[in-house]
Design an enzyme around this catalytic site. Structure first.
Site, PDB file in Angstrom:
ATOM      1  N   HIS A 128       1.272   2.409  -1.264  1.00  0.00           N
ATOM      2  CA  HIS A 128       0.539   1.536  -2.185  1.00  0.00           C
ATOM      3  C   HIS A 128      -0.288   0.537  -1.381  1.00  0.00           C
ATOM      4  O   HIS A 128       0.186  -0.007  -0.380  1.00  0.00           O
ATOM      5  CB  HIS A 128       1.540   0.779  -3.073  1.00  0.00           C
ATOM      6  CG  HIS A 128       0.923  -0.277  -3.943  1.00  0.00           C
ATOM      7  ND1 HIS A 128       1.121  -1.623  -3.723  1.00  0.00           N
ATOM      8  CD2 HIS A 128       0.115  -0.177  -5.028  1.00  0.00           C
ATOM      9  CE1 HIS A 128       0.473  -2.318  -4.649  1.00  0.00           C
ATOM     10  NE2 HIS A 128      -0.146  -1.475  -5.446  1.00  0.00           N
ATOM     11  N   ASN A 129      -1.532   0.317  -1.802  1.00  0.00           N
ATOM     12  CA  ASN A 129      -2.415  -0.631  -1.092  1.00  0.00           C
ATOM     13  C   ASN A 129      -2.306  -0.427   0.424  1.00  0.00           C
ATOM     14  O   ASN A 129      -2.018  -1.355   1.185  1.00  0.00           O
ATOM     15  CB  ASN A 129      -2.081  -2.084  -1.459  1.00  0.00           C
ATOM     16  CG  ASN A 129      -2.522  -2.432  -2.871  1.00  0.00           C
ATOM     17  OD1 ASN A 129      -3.137  -1.610  -3.557  1.00  0.00           O
ATOM     18  ND2 ASN A 129      -2.213  -3.630  -3.324  1.00  0.00           N
TER      19      ASN A 129
ATOM     20  N   GLU B  25      -3.780   4.914  -0.625  1.00  0.00           N
ATOM     21  CA  GLU B  25      -4.586   4.284  -1.660  1.00  0.00           C
ATOM     22  C   GLU B  25      -5.731   3.489  -1.058  1.00  0.00           C
ATOM     23  O   GLU B  25      -5.602   2.903   0.026  1.00  0.00           O
ATOM     24  CB  GLU B  25      -3.707   3.355  -2.507  1.00  0.00           C
ATOM     25  CG  GLU B  25      -4.448   2.782  -3.699  1.00  0.00           C
ATOM     26  CD  GLU B  25      -3.632   1.765  -4.486  1.00  0.00           C
ATOM     27  OE1 GLU B  25      -4.083   1.389  -5.582  1.00  0.00           O
ATOM     28  OE2 GLU B  25      -2.573   1.337  -4.006  1.00  0.00           O
TER      29      GLU B  25
ATOM     30  N   ASP C 212      -8.793   0.634  -2.513  1.00  0.00           N
ATOM     31  CA  ASP C 212      -9.432  -0.159  -3.573  1.00  0.00           C
ATOM     32  C   ASP C 212     -10.855  -0.477  -3.141  1.00  0.00           C
ATOM     33  O   ASP C 212     -11.050  -1.201  -2.149  1.00  0.00           O
ATOM     34  CB  ASP C 212      -8.679  -1.477  -3.797  1.00  0.00           C
ATOM     35  CG  ASP C 212      -7.320  -1.274  -4.441  1.00  0.00           C
ATOM     36  OD1 ASP C 212      -6.977  -0.113  -4.698  1.00  0.00           O
ATOM     37  OD2 ASP C 212      -6.610  -2.260  -4.671  1.00  0.00           O
TER      38      ASP C 212
ATOM     39  N   HIS D  60      -8.020  -6.112  -1.578  1.00  0.00           N
ATOM     40  CA  HIS D  60      -7.286  -6.308  -2.824  1.00  0.00           C
ATOM     41  C   HIS D  60      -8.092  -7.285  -3.673  1.00  0.00           C
ATOM     42  O   HIS D  60      -8.110  -8.483  -3.398  1.00  0.00           O
ATOM     43  CB  HIS D  60      -5.884  -6.841  -2.525  1.00  0.00           C
ATOM     44  CG  HIS D  60      -4.929  -6.680  -3.666  1.00  0.00           C
ATOM     45  ND1 HIS D  60      -4.914  -5.567  -4.465  1.00  0.00           N
ATOM     46  CD2 HIS D  60      -3.952  -7.487  -4.149  1.00  0.00           C
ATOM     47  CE1 HIS D  60      -3.966  -5.683  -5.379  1.00  0.00           C
ATOM     48  NE2 HIS D  60      -3.375  -6.845  -5.217  1.00  0.00           N
TER      49      HIS D  60
ATOM     50  N   GLU E 226      -9.045   3.419  -6.380  1.00  0.00           N
ATOM     51  CA  GLU E 226      -9.236   2.469  -7.461  1.00  0.00           C
ATOM     52  C   GLU E 226     -10.662   1.955  -7.287  1.00  0.00           C
ATOM     53  O   GLU E 226     -10.956   1.210  -6.358  1.00  0.00           O
ATOM     54  CB  GLU E 226      -8.213   1.338  -7.386  1.00  0.00           C
ATOM     55  CG  GLU E 226      -8.189   0.518  -8.658  1.00  0.00           C
ATOM     56  CD  GLU E 226      -7.089  -0.532  -8.642  1.00  0.00           C
ATOM     57  OE1 GLU E 226      -7.417  -1.697  -8.887  1.00  0.00           O
ATOM     58  OE2 GLU E 226      -5.932  -0.175  -8.368  1.00  0.00           O
TER      59      GLU E 226
ATOM     60  N   ASP F 296      31.006  -9.512  14.178  1.00  0.00           N
ATOM     61  CA  ASP F 296      32.218  -9.104  13.460  1.00  0.00           C
ATOM     62  C   ASP F 296      31.786  -8.001  12.489  1.00  0.00           C
ATOM     63  O   ASP F 296      31.511  -8.259  11.317  1.00  0.00           O
ATOM     64  CB  ASP F 296      32.806 -10.284  12.671  1.00  0.00           C
ATOM     65  CG  ASP F 296      33.077 -11.493  13.551  1.00  0.00           C
ATOM     66  OD1 ASP F 296      33.487 -11.295  14.698  1.00  0.00           O
ATOM     67  OD2 ASP F 296      32.859 -12.627  13.083  1.00  0.00           O
TER      68      ASP F 296
END
Length: 783
Positions: A331-332, A361, A363, A376, A410, A678
């Protein structure tokens, strides 16, 4: 118990390229075998190069290869004694010339033959360097490539040899090639061991054969071997050994058949191959027997790993329709950080492809000078050129996997820049871009990954359908531009965060002009608005793909889980993170895989359990980025509801029993020398809701070096075909949150039964040798 002697004599390069032995342990040569080499000799002498971070940040640094041939040391001329180092093992590859955004930005200043990039494993940033001459650049490029190749070809004993000497170097504070008891005490803390001083001194005195009060060379190796003696493995060895000293061929066959559940027919041949491959003693080989050293080397190898080696290679049928596979998806992809102010880079695509990602992807927005840009939208993230993304696709899409790549677009560009996008896709990708159906005919189902090898498929909006584009446009006046519904993530962000119905309706009703040139690039992946499962069943074409935000997908899962699964047997679906995840966090992908959703898009730049699951699922089948869905998810006539797996045809639950026996050389999580972990182990089952479970061992006080548990954890698995098993080691802290130590995730279906090692990974998904867990696994039928 026998002790294998490791050669820790270092090699360095004298003038003329001949190897010269150094004093024992004076530097950690660690058995690294490299013949005299002018390039490596030049690297050891050192070179002044420019470290480049941007067009304006260019600083000189002095780089040199340490004599261990494993460490690069560098410092600023102005920094006094301050310096930095990194391990050659951290470097994944070397790129020559202007093969990074940073070096491309200074291409007019420095020629490509002086430039190179060191690409690190995981999510660490690249190191871009410019040498003073082409010859110096070549020395480092060729030298680094040789060192990386040498590491990749190391045998198990050489890796252990190297590990031993690394520790020696860290603890030998005065660099005299000897270790006194005070230095040994410091070393034990560094190695995550809180040992009783009397016991530590007894081991020290036993190893000090020369009685000098110090350990050197083979004495230190002996000390290390006593420290790492595997009582847990010795116990298993002696259970099957007829004489307690060795495993005869028959003993080993019995172990492989009864414990490891290897196929009976080929077990004798396998036993002989394992002796030949892992037994270090020639005497034992002649006797067709295996010593404890050989047995341990087998158990620590890939064949002794919990992940079945056969399923790590390409083993699935790749001739099924594309929608029958889970597809590793990002994504992106262009973002390296968060969704608001993060840095955009083509490096995001290169890294995603490196991890086997097959759906990326982009945009796209109108940019200056007629060039579309990628970022974006409506945020402060930086911008890159669409053209540079397409070049990265051409250069890197098929380096790790030859199976098809889906480019999910997109598109926010106007018609003019859409035409520029189409032009770049056609001219840069050429034949790699799929422009028409494979046979030129109207298909009735998807082609297979096998048929689409080497092809890039554009996912986006399309004017009309596949039928019209093959038959020619019905209306000539529509041939230049068309109008399509505006389906994008921005609208879904509104739906996640806004409560106004009118605003929601406005987002859905908007229309966008689409250029025919870009529309024609879309063949098998036409983005469409989703109405309902019923509408899709009656009206949708197989090549139409809908995208859901995670919350909308969950709603469909809750209301109609079985319908969702059937829908995904016919068509592709993409699910992506909510727009409210501005920090680039991820949702749980398992929920969506449970519905048969093929394209579950994650923020690859963000480490965490979600990416561990993604890496775990796609770690099988040659890491090709495609995993065949279970048969009950591939047939639309079959019914499977992930909420009620017991109702499915062929339901066969399984019992998983894991005995967590021990841990080996777990990494420190606190940089303080006195701090020791631990550790405890948590085993998590990720699958259908009925299978979701987790159980933990006890924690062991102050021992990250060789903790022993022998704790048994039991699980019931109702849908084994969908289950993933995640092993997590954490450092217990009663006052605050536990610290992460390491993890390993794999598909349930890829587990090897019997006594197995689990080689742990860092939070970043990179290996942290020799950290491991030793377990015993048994899977049985419940009904």
């Amino acid at each position: 118990m026998t002790y294998h002697t490791y050669n820790c004599q270092p090699f360095c390069w004298a003038a003329g390229g001949k190897s010269v032995k150094q004093p024992p342990m004076a530097s950690m040569g660690c058995g690294l075998r490299i013949q005299g080499d002018d390039n490596l000799q030049s690297m050891i002498v050192g070179t002044v190069m420019r470290k480049i971070k941007s067009r304006t940040w260019k600083k000189q640094r002095y780089f040199k290869l340490q004599e261990d041939c494993m460490t690069i040391w560098y410092k600023s001329k102005k920094a006094g004694n301050a310096h930095s180092t990194f391990s050659v093992s951290d470097v994944e590859t070397v790129r020559e010339g202007h093969q990074s955004e940073v070096l491309l930005s200074i291409a007019d200043e420095f020629p490509p033959d002086r430039c190179f990039t060191l690409v690190f494993r995981g999510r660490r940033g690249n190191l871009d360097l410019v040498a003073d001459s082409a010859d110096e650049a070549q020395s480092w490029i060729k030298g680094m490539k040789k060192l990386i190749e040498n590491l990749e070809n190391m045998g198990e004993s050489e890796k252990l040899d190297q590990w031993i000497c690394e520790w020696f170097k860290k603890a030998d504070k005065n660099n005299d090639g000897r270790m006194n008891f005070r230095e040994i005490r410091v070393l034990l803390k560094m190695m995550n061991v809180d040992m009783n001083e009397h016991h530590a001194h007894r081991l020290f005195m036993t190893a000090d054969k020369s009685q000098t009060g110090t350990l050197e060379d083979d004495e230190f190796v002996l000390f290390y071997k006593m420290l790492t003696q595997r009582e847990d493995v010795l116990r298993v060895f002696q259970d099957y050994s007829g004489d307690g000293q060795k495993l005869s061929l028959r003993d080993l066959e019995e172990f492989l058949r009864d414990e490891q559940l290897e196929e009976v027919d080929g077990v004798q041949q396998l036993a002989m191959e394992l002796i030949e491959r892992y037994e270090p003693s020639d005497t034992a080989k002649m006797l067709k027997a295996m010593s404890i050293d050989g047995f341990l080397m087998y158990l620590a190898s890939a064949e002794g790993s919990i992940f079945h080696p056969r399923q790590q290679s390409l083993y699935q049928d790749m001739t099924q329709p594309l929608n029958h596979y889970f597809i590793s998806s990002s994504h992106n992809t262009y973002l390296m950080e968060d969704q608001l102010r993060g840095h955009s880079s083509v490096e995001g695509y290169i890294r995603a492809f490196k991890r086997g990602c097959r759906c990326v992807e982009v945009d796209c927005w109108d940019g200056p000078n007629g060039e579309p840009i990628v970022y974006h939208g409506h945020t402060f993230t930086s911008k890159i050129l669409f053209k540079d993304v397409v070049i990265a696709l051409r250069n890197y899409a098929f380096k790790v996997s030859e199976y098809p790549v889906i480019l999910s677009t997109e598109n926010h560009c106007g018609v003019e820049q859409q035409r520029v996008m189409a032009q770049h896709l056609n001219t840069i990708l050429g034949d790699k871009l799929l422009k028409s159906t494979l046979d030129g005919k109207i298909p009735v189902s998807f082609p297979s990954p096998e048929e689409l090898k080497g092809k890039i498929l554009l996912k986006g909006k399309k004017i009309g359908g596949l039928e019209e584009s093959l038959n020619g446009p019905v209306e000539p006046e529509d041939s230049l531009t068309g109008e399509v519904s505006d389906e994008d993530e921005a609208a879904d962000i509104d739906e996640d965060s806004l409560h106004s119905n009118s605003l929601r309706r406005m987002a859905k009703k908007s229309k966008q002009r689409l250029s025919k040139e870009l529309s024609d690039c879309v063949v098998y992946c036409k983005s469409v608005h989703f109405s309902s499962f019923k509408h899709s069943r009656i009206h949708s074409k197989f090549y139409e793909i809908s995208s859901f935000t995670e919350s909308k997908a969950r709603k469909h899962l809750r209301e109609a889980g079985a319908e969702f699964v059937r829908h995904n047997a016919r068509q592709l679906t993409r699910v992506y993170p909510s727009g409210l995840r501005t920090d680039s966090s991820n949702f749980n992908p398992q929920e969506m895989w449970n519905t048969g959703t093929q394209i579950v898009a994650l923020n690859f730049q963000t480490a965490g359990v979600e990416m561990d699951l993604n890496d775990g699922l796609f770690g099988q089948n040659g890491r090709c980025g495609y995993v065949l869905k279970p048969d009950f998810m591939r047939m639309s006539e079959r019914s499977f509801d992930p909420e009620v797996p017991i109702n499915r045809e062929g339901y066969r639950p399984l019992s998983l029993c894991i005995q967590v026996i021990s841990g080996q050389q777990l990494p420190k999580v606190n940089i303080k020398e006195s701090s020791v972990v631990d550790p405890f182990v948590r085993v998590e089952i990720h699958g259908v809701p009925l299978d979701q479970a987790k159980q933990e061992t006890r924690y062991i006080d102050n021992n990250g070096f060789n903790p022993v548990w022998y704790d048994t954890l039991r699980f019931t698995i109702h849908a084994p075909e969908l289950a993933l098993v995640r092993f997590v080691v954490e450092d217990y802290d009663k006052a605050s949150r536990n610290d992460f130590v390491g993890q390993y995730t794999l598909p349930f279906s890829c587990i090897q039964q019997g006594y197995r090692h689990i080689h742990l990974l860092s939070k970043d998904g990179t290996s942290i040798p020799p950290a491991s867990l030793f377990v015993h696994v048994r899977i049985t039928n419940l009904v």
